[in-house]
Write a protein that holds these residues in place. Structure first.
Motif, PDB file in Angstrom:
ATOM      1  N   MET A   1       0.835  -1.903   0.268  1.00 33.29           N
ATOM      2  CA  MET A   1      -0.098  -0.133  -0.100  1.00 33.29           C
ATOM      3  C   MET A   1       0.844   1.103  -0.213  1.00 33.29           C
ATOM      4  N   ALA A   2       0.853   2.254  -1.321  1.00 35.94           N
ATOM      5  CA  ALA A   2       1.878   3.256  -1.214  1.00 35.94           C
ATOM      6  C   ALA A   2       1.013   4.540  -0.609  1.00 35.94           C
ATOM      7  N   ILE A   3       0.059   4.901   0.409  1.00 37.73           N
ATOM      8  CA  ILE A   3      -0.571   5.773   1.140  1.00 37.73           C
ATOM      9  C   ILE A   3      -0.122   6.523   1.346  1.00 37.73           C
ATOM     10  N   GLY A   4       0.332   7.438   1.161  1.00 38.73           N
ATOM     11  CA  GLY A   4       1.540   8.745   1.876  1.00 38.73           C
ATOM     12  C   GLY A   4       2.926   9.002   1.307  1.00 38.73           C
ATOM     13  N   ARG A   5       2.790   8.347  -0.262  1.00 41.08           N
ATOM     14  CA  ARG A   5       4.460   8.432  -1.017  1.00 41.08           C
ATOM     15  C   ARG A   5       3.800   9.370  -2.332  1.00 41.08           C
ATOM     16  N   ARG A   6       4.006  10.311  -1.797  1.00 41.27           N
ATOM     17  CA  ARG A   6       3.232  10.674  -3.159  1.00 41.27           C
ATOM     18  C   ARG A   6       4.039  11.683  -3.846  1.00 41.27           C
ATOM     19  N   THR A   7       3.264  11.718  -5.488  1.00 38.93           N
ATOM     20  CA  THR A   7       4.547  12.537  -6.319  1.00 38.93           C
ATOM     21  C   THR A   7       3.537  12.775  -7.826  1.00 38.93           C
ATOM     22  N   TYR A   8       4.234  13.240  -8.815  1.00 36.21           N
ATOM     23  CA  TYR A   8       3.143  13.528  -9.666  1.00 36.21           C
ATOM     24  C   TYR A   8       4.280  13.453 -10.774  1.00 36.21           C
ATOM     25  N   ARG A   9       3.182  13.817 -12.144  1.00 39.31           N
ATOM     26  CA  ARG A   9       4.128  14.094 -13.737  1.00 39.31           C
ATOM     27  C   ARG A   9       3.393  14.788 -14.176  1.00 39.31           C
ATOM     28  N   SER A  10       4.079  15.517 -15.329  1.00 42.09           N
ATOM     29  CA  SER A  10       3.114  17.222 -15.862  1.00 42.09           C
ATOM     30  C   SER A  10       2.605  16.778 -17.217  1.00 42.09           C
ATOM     31  N   VAL A  11       1.253  16.743 -17.620  1.00 43.36           N
ATOM     32  CA  VAL A  11       0.722  16.086 -19.182  1.00 43.36           C
ATOM     33  C   VAL A  11       0.680  17.291 -19.621  1.00 43.36           C
ATOM     34  N   ASP A  12       1.231  17.881 -20.649  1.00 47.34           N
ATOM     35  CA  ASP A  12       0.340  19.442 -21.641  1.00 47.34           C
ATOM     36  C   ASP A  12       0.627  20.444 -20.739  1.00 47.34           C
ATOM     37  N   GLY A  13       1.389  20.868 -19.244  1.00 41.77           N
ATOM     38  CA  GLY A  13       1.478  21.502 -18.510  1.00 41.77           C
ATOM     39  C   GLY A  13       0.346  21.069 -17.082  1.00 41.77           C
ATOM     40  N   GLU A  14      -0.072  20.342 -17.296  1.00 40.15           N
ATOM     41  CA  GLU A  14      -1.304  19.812 -15.822  1.00 40.15           C
ATOM     42  C   GLU A  14      -0.799  18.844 -15.314  1.00 40.15           C
ATOM     43  N   ARG A  15      -0.309  19.269 -13.865  1.00 38.24           N
ATOM     44  CA  ARG A  15      -0.202  18.406 -13.115  1.00 38.24           C
ATOM     45  C   ARG A  15      -0.577  17.629 -12.723  1.00 38.24           C
ATOM     46  N   VAL A  16      -0.608  16.138 -12.507  1.00 37.36           N
ATOM     47  CA  VAL A  16      -1.414  14.641 -12.502  1.00 37.36           C
ATOM     48  C   VAL A  16      -0.912  14.296 -10.845  1.00 37.36           C
ATOM     49  N   GLU A  17      -1.768  14.054  -9.888  1.00 48.93           N
ATOM     50  CA  GLU A  17      -1.758  13.161  -8.795  1.00 48.93           C
ATOM     51  C   GLU A  17      -1.238  12.014  -9.284  1.00 48.93           C
ATOM     52  N   GLY A  18      -0.323  11.645  -8.136  1.00 49.60           N
ATOM     53  CA  GLY A  18       0.810  10.411  -7.889  1.00 49.60           C
ATOM     54  C   GLY A  18       0.482   9.468  -7.154  1.00 49.60           C
ATOM     55  N   THR A  19       1.099   8.466  -6.601  1.00 53.55           N
ATOM     56  CA  THR A  19       1.600   7.698  -5.854  1.00 53.55           C
ATOM     57  C   THR A  19       2.524   6.537  -6.414  1.00 53.55           C
ATOM     58  N   TRP A  20       3.215   6.154  -5.615  1.00 51.92           N
ATOM     59  CA  TRP A  20       4.979   4.934  -5.613  1.00 51.92           C
ATOM     60  C   TRP A  20       4.561   3.512  -4.472  1.00 51.92           C
ATOM     61  N   ARG A  21       4.876   2.722  -5.168  1.00 50.23           N
ATOM     62  CA  ARG A  21       5.390   1.723  -3.926  1.00 50.23           C
ATOM     63  C   ARG A  21       6.298   0.920  -4.800  1.00 50.23           C
ATOM     64  N   TYR A  22       7.047  -0.215  -4.468  1.00 49.59           N
ATOM     65  CA  TYR A  22       8.387  -0.853  -4.484  1.00 49.59           C
ATOM     66  C   TYR A  22       6.929  -2.391  -5.201  1.00 49.59           C
ATOM     67  N   ILE A  23       8.709  -2.657  -6.364  1.00 55.00           N
ATOM     68  CA  ILE A  23       8.400  -3.159  -7.155  1.00 55.00           C
ATOM     69  C   ILE A  23       9.140  -3.926  -7.409  1.00 55.00           C
ATOM     70  N   PHE A  24       9.267  -5.575  -7.732  1.00 58.11           N
ATOM     71  CA  PHE A  24      10.626  -5.966  -8.409  1.00 58.11           C
ATOM     72  C   PHE A  24      10.548  -6.223 -10.356  1.00 58.11           C
TER      73      PHE A  24
END
Length: 387
Positions: A1-24
């Motif tokens: 569960m990745a709750i609390g791990r926040r990130t984002y990426r930009s798409v056409d100047g718009e911020r798209v919120e995201g989160t992340w977890r580890y994976i192999f």
């Protein structure tokens, strides 16, 4: 569960919120520890390749993304370490991982995740205890990723036992019970009472929360993007009137400025000639471009936040129709996305979103005025700085 791990990426100047977890991820006989990025628009970045839920399922099927680890295989963490697995144990399978990612996408969009949907179905079942509703509840429960079911109720003593009782028919084996117990009418009644009491406890807790309002925003966040209108602003640009370059004349210290941008940059210099040239610029873009050549006032970086606050306050107190638009955003967090300094805007690597934050403060001042609450601002809308 990745709750609390926040990130984002930009798409056409718009911020798209995201989160992340580890994976192999796996290549031949080597497992590499990578981040699995999950975004609100449903995009998934697995080991540097942008895909979606179906693409993630395919990578799991092909073994490119791994939930099982082979004994003796090489493990690798970029620029940190490598080793070989000895008796590895994996806690989830592909279905669990995909379910977890789907839940994260729901949470990023402020939608109920699988656990919350299950609890909503419990309410339906308790309101009408029928076989059809039991089966619907069972389906919702089984849709929760298996490794999260224990946490659905947040009750570490009973865990998900009351739920498993409700989804099992009286006289049939208790779902998931290693002892093979059969559900009795008494067990069912106790489970129903557990949820009734739980409802009462939640209602009492909600009644005991601060009475001045919710701790977090109710409305979904909104983004104010820098929008250019080559043929002139439309008659009703909607929420885009919150842009600082919107042509709304404001009066400061007896001087008129075509927009907040004009006023901000004109007041950033103490050279009267440059001041007047900036004010006369035909567009806000031209005003900002001219200001790059003008000398800055001494101490401007320390004063600029106060000046911007006063200018925005002037814009919305001097133009009631714009104040109405700002008030219409409710309590939403405002993300101001532009190509300006990261000090003012969101969406950049270290953007502090001061414009968005100031708009929220002024919105609150307007709401206080509308409610008849006599709250005087810290100072009036006339910055002491003069050309």
């Amino acid at each position: 569960m990745a709750i609390g791990r926040r990130t984002y990426r930009s798409v056409d100047g718009e911020r798209v919120e995201g989160t992340w977890r580890y994976i192999f991820t796996r290549s031949l006989d080597t497992y590499s520890l990578n981040e699995l990025f999950i975004y609100a628009d449903g995009a998934v970045d697995c080991g540097g390749k942008l895909t979606d839920l179906e693409g993630l399922r395919e990578q799991l099927r092909r073994g490119r993304a791994a939930t099982t680890l082979e004994n003796g295989a090489r493990a690798y963490v970029h620029h940190l370490a490598s080793w070989r697995f000895a008796e590895p144990q994996a806690w989830i399978d592909p279905d669990m991982l995909v379910g977890e990612v789907a839940d994260e996408i729901d949470r990023l969009n402020d939608r109920p995740d699988s656990m919350q949907r299950c609890l909503l179905e419990v309410e339906t079942y308790l309101a009408d205890i029928t076989e059809d509703n039991r089966l619907a509840l069972r389906e919702r429960y089984l849709a929760i990723p298996q490794h999260f079911r224990l946490y659905t109720l947040g009750d570490m003593d009973r865990k998900d036992y009351p739920l498993r009782v409700l989804i099992s028919a009286i006289g049939e084996p208790l779902h998931g019970d290693p002892q093979g117990r059969v559900v009795t009418a008494q067990m069912h009644g106790q489970a129903v009472e557990y949820f009734r009491e739980r409802e009462r406890s939640i209602a009492e807790w909600q009644a005991s929360t601060p009475s001045d309002g919710p701790a977090t925003a109710v409305a979904a966040p909104i983004s104010i993007h820098h929008t250019v209108y080559p043929k002139g602003w439309p008659q009703d640009p909607g929420v885009q009137v919150l842009q600082n370059d919107y042509p709304a004349t404001i009066t400061i210290n007896g001087r008129d400025y075509p927009s907040v941008i004009h006023a901000y940059w004109a007041m950033s210099t103490d050279d009267s000639d440059w001041h007047d040239r900036i004010v006369a610029a035909p567009r806000s873009f031209d005003a900002a471009d001219l200001a790059k050549q003008a000398p800055r006032r001494a101490g401007w970086p320390a004063a600029r936040l106060a000046v911007m606050t006063a200018l925005l306050r002037a814009k919305y107190t001097q133009h009631p129709h714009l104040a109405h638009t700002l008030l219409g955003t409710g309590d939403a967090r405002i993300m101001y996305i532009d190509f300006d300094s990261a000090y003012w805007v969101a969406g950049q690597k270290r953007g502090t979103n001061w414009i968005g934050r100031l708009l929220e403060v002024i919105r609150s001042e307007l709401a206080a005025t509308e409610a008849g609450i006599p709250v005087a601002p810290a100072h009036d809308a006339r910055p002491s700085a003069s050309p």
